[in-house]
Design a protein around this motif. Structure first.
Motif, mmCIF file in Angstrom:
data_model
loop_
_atom_site.group_PDB
_atom_site.id
_atom_site.type_symbol
_atom_site.label_atom_id
_atom_site.label_comp_id
_atom_site.label_asym_id
_atom_site.label_seq_id
_atom_site.Cartn_x
_atom_site.Cartn_y
_atom_site.Cartn_z
ATOM 1 N N ASN A 1 0.847 -1.195 0.000
ATOM 2 C CA ASN A 1 0.000 0.000 0.000
ATOM 3 C C ASN A 1 0.883 1.246 0.000
ATOM 4 N N ILE A 2 0.603 2.154 -0.962
ATOM 5 C CA ILE A 2 1.316 3.434 -1.008
ATOM 6 C C ILE A 2 0.292 4.561 -0.970
ATOM 7 N N GLN A 3 0.701 5.670 -0.367
ATOM 8 C CA GLN A 3 -0.148 6.865 -0.305
ATOM 9 C C GLN A 3 0.378 7.872 -1.321
ATOM 10 N N THR A 4 -0.480 8.222 -2.268
ATOM 11 C CA THR A 4 -0.064 9.150 -3.333
ATOM 12 C C THR A 4 -0.098 10.569 -2.807
ATOM 13 N N ARG A 5 0.376 11.491 -3.645
ATOM 14 C CA ARG A 5 0.346 12.901 -3.246
ATOM 15 C C ARG A 5 -1.068 13.427 -3.149
ATOM 16 N N GLY A 6 -1.982 12.696 -3.761
ATOM 17 C CA GLY A 6 -3.385 13.092 -3.642
ATOM 18 C C GLY A 6 -4.027 12.585 -2.381
ATOM 19 N N LYS A 7 -3.204 11.961 -1.463
ATOM 20 C CA LYS A 7 -3.648 11.500 -0.143
ATOM 21 C C LYS A 7 -4.572 10.288 -0.212
ATOM 22 N N HIS A 8 -4.587 9.596 -1.340
ATOM 23 C CA HIS A 8 -5.372 8.376 -1.387
ATOM 24 C C HIS A 8 -4.428 7.168 -1.387
ATOM 25 N N ILE A 9 -4.984 6.021 -0.965
ATOM 26 C CA ILE A 9 -4.194 4.798 -0.834
ATOM 27 C C ILE A 9 -4.308 3.979 -2.105
ATOM 28 N N LEU A 10 -3.142 3.566 -2.613
ATOM 29 C CA LEU A 10 -3.092 2.731 -3.805
ATOM 30 C C LEU A 10 -2.518 1.371 -3.391
ATOM 31 N N SER A 11 -3.301 0.283 -3.572
ATOM 32 C CA SER A 11 -2.871 -1.072 -3.234
ATOM 33 C C SER A 11 -2.376 -1.772 -4.489
ATOM 34 N N ILE A 12 -1.126 -2.173 -4.461
ATOM 35 C CA ILE A 12 -0.508 -2.826 -5.618
ATOM 36 C C ILE A 12 -0.181 -4.263 -5.234
ATOM 37 N N PRO A 13 -0.694 -5.264 -5.959
ATOM 38 C CA PRO A 13 -0.358 -6.673 -5.646
ATOM 39 C C PRO A 13 1.153 -6.907 -5.671
ATOM 40 N N ASN A 14 1.610 -7.715 -4.741
ATOM 41 C CA ASN A 14 3.047 -7.969 -4.640
ATOM 42 C C ASN A 14 3.626 -8.595 -5.897
ATOM 43 N N SER A 15 2.832 -9.422 -6.587
ATOM 44 C CA SER A 15 3.332 -10.028 -7.817
ATOM 45 C C SER A 15 3.623 -8.954 -8.858
ATOM 46 N N LYS A 16 2.791 -7.884 -8.894
ATOM 47 C CA LYS A 16 3.029 -6.785 -9.834
ATOM 48 C C LYS A 16 4.223 -5.944 -9.378
ATOM 49 N N VAL A 17 4.338 -5.743 -8.056
ATOM 50 C CA VAL A 17 5.456 -4.960 -7.529
ATOM 51 C C VAL A 17 6.785 -5.627 -7.891
ATOM 52 N N SER A 18 6.850 -6.963 -7.710
ATOM 53 C CA SER A 18 8.107 -7.663 -7.953
ATOM 54 C C SER A 18 8.480 -7.693 -9.423
ATOM 55 N N SER A 19 7.506 -7.508 -10.315
ATOM 56 C CA SER A 19 7.801 -7.545 -11.747
ATOM 57 C C SER A 19 7.970 -6.137 -12.339
ATOM 58 N N SER A 20 7.842 -5.085 -11.519
ATOM 59 C CA SER A 20 7.937 -3.702 -12.004
ATOM 60 C C SER A 20 9.285 -3.100 -11.641
ATOM 61 N N ASN A 21 9.645 -2.010 -12.372
ATOM 62 C CA ASN A 21 10.817 -1.229 -11.985
ATOM 63 C C ASN A 21 10.478 -0.415 -10.754
ATOM 64 N N ILE A 22 11.362 -0.423 -9.796
ATOM 65 C CA ILE A 22 11.099 0.266 -8.526
ATOM 66 C C ILE A 22 12.157 1.345 -8.335
ATOM 67 N N HIS A 23 11.688 2.617 -8.193
ATOM 68 C CA HIS A 23 12.575 3.721 -7.853
ATOM 69 C C HIS A 23 12.332 4.060 -6.392
ATOM 70 N N ASN A 24 13.379 3.913 -5.571
ATOM 71 C CA ASN A 24 13.278 4.216 -4.148
ATOM 72 C C ASN A 24 14.042 5.503 -3.885
ATOM 73 N N PHE A 25 13.297 6.577 -3.518
ATOM 74 C CA PHE A 25 13.900 7.886 -3.304
ATOM 75 C C PHE A 25 14.347 8.087 -1.863
ATOM 76 N N SER A 26 14.182 7.040 -1.029
ATOM 77 C CA SER A 26 14.559 7.143 0.383
ATOM 78 C C SER A 26 15.693 6.196 0.752
ATOM 79 N N TYR A 27 16.303 5.589 -0.220
ATOM 80 C CA TYR A 27 17.363 4.612 0.025
ATOM 81 C C TYR A 27 18.527 4.862 -0.920
#
Length: 991
Positions: free
Chosen positions: A819-845
């Motif tokens: 679950n991520i909170q967008t700048r619009g303050k709403h919650i976006l739930s992304i299935p883990n299978s999709k997360v693991s297959s997507s490019n991930i940019h981490n701006f806090s690491y």
């Protein structure tokens, strides 16, 4: 963490040390309550070898008895005293023994020592002599008993045997006797008995007891004997073995051929000649043909055979006959000790000793004997043992049973000795999985060698195979010969099935076996005569024909024996040939109305043992209960401690070790209980118990590893994941892994314990798994992806990330979605299978810092160096959010044509400008991606102000709306152009 581990280690170490201390204290307590038995004999001096063999045999038996005792029985401790075979020393040792804690004494070896010591023992302590034969030892002392034949019994027996079987041409005997009480008594009784049997006593020679004069005296006697040998007849040697050695040597070297007969002191005398050149060249040169009254090795019962085999293994030599009677003395004393209990600590030692003596005196009934190595033990009114005497004859340096023996109950009759041999060629043993079949098909040779007197016909081949699956008779022998009065028959048996032999535990406690567990099996053949009982025929092992093939010291034979069977994980342990006595139904036969129907049996047993269950032999049964209690306590404490503290998960390895030790100790404890509880088990009883107990433990050997593996998964996989992610592992995942582990264990139990096919179960299980997998495949995909993400640690809760095209702050991660909170303050739930297959940019690491890019368009007429200075100064002017210690980077982005307008901060002013503009990419470092919009706004305002103050105009490039892109965080190597339109600016600053 290190401190906790150290404290835990110290805690566990303290538990182990405390347990050991408690164990030692308890053992010490029981040790103080031990029963002492004294042994006195020649542990040094002339008969040191024989005395030490008696000592070694006693130690072996008492150690075994202590191992087998239960919690209610006291430990037996042996106290050893050396009398040097000297009467005066024996007297002093007897005084020490009476004043000690000993409740009974075993000794002495020589009669004169027993008589001298008996003066002290009388009315004070129970004494049993295993070798002293002088009659008056027990006749004049009610506290002295004897497990061997006295002089009167031996001399009478030898005289009768000589008359019955050895006096062929001349009815004459002569006597050589030692000048001692022992020699004189033997000679006197032999002479009187011979005369009573109408045998003429022709000559008598006295041999001095003075060792310094003995050699000359022997030479004198032999010289005289050689002159008178023609009419001397049979020679009775009434001497000790120490003088007898020189006597026999000179008789043989003088070529005197008179028949020799001797008492038990001549048993094992062949060892005295083994280093002589003539003996080495021709084994038996000095001793062959000498008849001796003794306990013969080929007459060993199963208990005696097993004890001798253990002695051989430990000391690499045979146990002498005297040592067997010494062990019998210990068996009698310990049996009585177990029957009577001390009357508390207040009972005087003298009172206990008297009760012990009185109880032993009650062992006087033939029907209620105490079983020993040499047979049943019971005493007559004088305290002498009442059991039949056997006679042996030396052949090839071996003392074997004489071919004809006087009957047990009637010395006017005789019994025939049948020398019996078995040689196994192959043993076919069925095997189902790891379980050995209860039947075997041996291929073996069987032969008989015997002598018949007066034309008697005994037919020793008329046998009943006791352990044969179906009854069969021996056919026609393929070899039958008669040589020097002995008949030889040889057979070959093939294709006949025999049952496994299960030895039932004897009351002596000598023979032990693991009746519950498949640690060993015994195959072979066991038979008895169909009609002739033990008073008519006795089967004995053919030592001359098989000794070189049965010796357990022969490495060659061990290699050869391994070829008898071809079973994985099983090997030949030993091969035993022995005779035994068994009872059978009388079926109303009148000759058994007054006696039992007892028959001689021949046993040829092949012992095989499981090489994987070696711990049953390594761990002593003496500590079975203590070992079980110790391992149980430590195992329980280890599991309690590890469950109480999560950081002790690595104690799993110690837990696993102690869990297996607990299972092993429980196996050994049950064997110990089985052996200690004497019950007349039948074959069926043992089979039922073995089946139940072995199946139970076979199941445990599958379940315990499964439980430990399940615990290991929890401690080394789930617990680290929970600690790393801060959330519990899904129950579905736990259940799935546990289900797989226990399913495999169940399949193993079905296949290897119950020996059932699992093909259909695997097919059904595969189908169910497929259906179940299809039903939850999406959830499984998400769960495994969640595990992978947790292990990889691509992002954490609170990180600002961009997953594919979705950007926001991670607020929650579970095993199904992120679950991520967008700048619009709403919650976006992304299935883990999709997360693991997507490019991930981490701006806090790896930290909260990152680079932002802003694109600025400038008229090319301005000096680029001046523009770069203005832009750097403008960025550094922004104090909030911008990291001023890192110099901004200004990159030339290229020249853009067809620019038509200039964009200002607050409004848009269009004017005709040059068709060319220059694009500058401004990179600066900031922190906290959450405030990206704010920092872009502040930076842009500062750039606009500084450019305006410098009089620099900002042209605008016209684009269609669908060409506008948001400004993103980047590194200098990831340049991205931004179109500076009003709409684009609004997107860029996050409005």
């Amino acid at each position: 963490m290190k401190i906790k581990l150290f404290v835990s280690f110290v805690f566990l170490l303290a538990i182990v040390i405390s347990s050991i201390i408690v164990w030692e204290v308890v053992s010490h307590h029981f040790g103080d309550d031990a029963i002492h038995i004294a042994f006195v004999g020649p542990l040094s001096g002339e008969d040191e070898v024989k005395g030490k063999s008696m000592k070694q045999a006693l130690e072996m038996y008492v150690d075994h008895a202590n191992e087998q005792r239960d919690a209610n029985q006291q430990k037996i401790v042996l106290d050893f005293h050396d009398d040097e075979n000297k009467p005066e020393t024996a007297y002093k040792m007897a005084q020490e023994i009476v004043e000690s804690k000993a409740v009974a004494v075993i000794g002495h070896r020589r009669s004169d020592c027993s008589i001298r010591g008996g003066e002290i023992y009388k009315d004070h302590i129970l004494a049993i002599t295993p070798t002293s034969t002088q009659t008056e030892i027990t006749r004049k002392n009610k506290w002295y008993f004897r497990t061997f034949y006295d002089n009167e019994m031996q001399a009478r027996f030898l005289a009768k045997y000589a008359k019955r079987f050895l006096l062929q041409q001349h009815n004459t005997v002569s006597i050589i006797y030692l000048d001692t009480i022992y020699g004189e008594e033997l000679a006197d009784i032999f002479e009187k008995t011979s005369i009573a049997l109408n045998v003429k006593v022709k000559h008598k020679w006295k041999l001095t007891n003075d060792a310094s004069k003995r050699e000359g005296d022997v030479k004198r006697i032999v010289t005289d004997l050689k002159e008178k040998s023609a009419n001397a007849g049979l020679i009775f040697l009434a001497t000790q073995s120490n003088g007898g050695e020189k006597l026999i040597k000179q008789i043989r070297e003088a070529k005197i051929e008179n028949q020799l007969i001797a008492p038990d002191s001549y048993a094992n005398i062949q060892d005295n000649f083994k280093d002589y050149p003539k003996e080495k060249k021709t084994p038996g040169y000095y001793t062959d043909g000498i008849y001796v009254a003794s306990f013969i090795v080929d007459l060993f019962s199963q208990a005696a055979n097993d004890f001798n085999a253990r002695y051989q293994e430990k000391y690499e030599k045979d146990l002498p006959g005297a040592a067997f009677y010494t062990v019998d003395a210990a068996i009698l004393i310990i049996e009585i000790i177990q029957q009577i209990k001390p009357k508390g600590q207040q009972e005087l030692l003298s009172s206990y000793r008297k009760r012990l003596r009185d109880s032993l005196a009650q062992v006087n009934k033939k029907e209620e004997p105490i079983e020993g190595l040499t047979g049943p033990n019971f005493f007559d009114e004088y305290g002498d043992i009442s059991k039949p005497i056997s006679i042996g004859v030396y052949r090839n340096s071996h003392l074997i049973s004489a071919p004809l023996q006087l009957s047990y109950d009637d010395d006017t009759k005789y019994r025939t000795v049948v020398y019996t041999g078995v040689q196994f060629n192959e043993i076919e043993i069925s095997q189902h999985g790891k379980n050995i079949g209860k039947e075997n098909i041996p291929d073996f040779y069987l032969w008989f060698r015997f002598m018949e007197e007066d034309g008697g016909v005994i037919k020793p081949q008329d046998v009943e195979f006791i352990n044969a699956v179906s009854h069969f008779k021996l056919g026609v022998p393929y070899i039958k010969e008669t040589i020097e009065g002995q008949t030889y028959l040889r057979y070959r048996i093939k294709g006949k099935s025999f049952k496994e032999y299960i030895p039932l535990r004897s009351k002596t406690g000598i023979h032990t076996e693991h009746a519950f567990f498949n640690t060993q099996h015994i195959f072979g053949v066991n038979f008895r005569h169909n009609h002739l009982d033990k008073d008519e025929l006795i089967y004995v092992s053919d030592i001359l024909g098989t000794s070189f093939k049965t010796t357990e010291q022969s490495e060659w034979q061990k290699l050869k024996n391994q070829k008898l069977i071809s079973l994985n994980h099983w090997k030949i342990d030993k091969i035993h040939f022995f005779q035994n006595i068994t009872e059978r139904e009388t079926f109303g036969h009148p000759k058994y109305f007054e006696k039992k129907a007892t028959f001689s049996t021949f046993n040829a047993n092949v012992w095989i043992k499981h090489s994987d269950l070696f711990y049953h032999e390594i761990i002593s049964h003496q500590f079975a209960s203590e070992f079980l209690i110790f391992t149980a306590i430590i195992t329980l404490l280890l599991f309690m401690v590890s469950y109480a503290e999560r950081f002790l998960r690595y104690l799993w390895f110690v837990q696993a070790i102690f869990a297996f030790l607990l299972l092993i100790s429980l196996e050994i404890f049950l064997d110990h209980v089985r052996e200690e509880t004497y019950v007349e088990y039948t074959y069926t009883d043992i089979e039922t118990l073995r089946a139940f107990v072995t199946i139970t433990f076979d199941i445990l050997w599958w379940l315990i590893p499964a439980i430990l593996l399940d615990v290991a998964v929890r401690r080394f996989l789930w617990m680290p994941l929970e600690e790393k992610t801060g959330r519990p592992v899904p129950g579905l995942m736990r259940f799935l892994i546990s289900f797989i582990i226990y399913s495999l264990a169940c399949f193993g139990i079905i296949a290897f314990v119950f020996e059932r096919p699992i093909t259909s179960l695997l097919a059904t299980g595969g189908l169910l798994t497929a259906v179940f997998g299809l039903a939850i495949r999406t959830n499984l995909s998400n769960i495994f992806s969640g595990i992978a993400l947790s292990i990889e640690r691509s992002f954490r809760v609170g990180d600002w990330v961009k997953i594919g095209s979705d950007e926001g702050q991670v607020v929650d991660m579970n095993w199904r979605v992120t679950n991520i909170q967008t700048r619009g303050k709403h919650i976006l739930s992304i299935p883990n299978s999709k997360v693991s297959s997507s490019n991930i940019h981490n701006f806090s690491y790896p930290d909260n810092q990152y680079w932002l890019k802003c694109t600025v368009y400038i008229d090319p007429k301005y000096d680029p160096r001046k523009i770069e200075e203005i832009l750097i100064r403008a960025v550094l002017f922004v104090k909030k959010d911008v990291m001023t210690d890192v110099k901004p980077v200004i990159l030339f982005n290229g020249i853009i044509t067809n620019a038509k307008s200039v964009i200002l901060l607050d409004n848009i002013k269009e004017s005709n400008v040059n068709s060319l503009v220059v694009s500058y990419a401004v990179f600066f470092k900031t922190e906290n991606y959450k405030y990206k919009g704010r920092v872009l706004k502040n930076v842009w305002q500062s750039i606009w102000i500084h450019l305006s103050q410098a009089g620099v105009l900002i042209p605008a490039k016209q684009h269609h709306q669908d060409e506008i892109r948001r400004t993103t965080a980047s590194t200098p190597t990831q340049l991205e152009e931004d179109v500076l339109t009003k709409g684009h600016l609004q997107n860029m600053i996050g409005i």
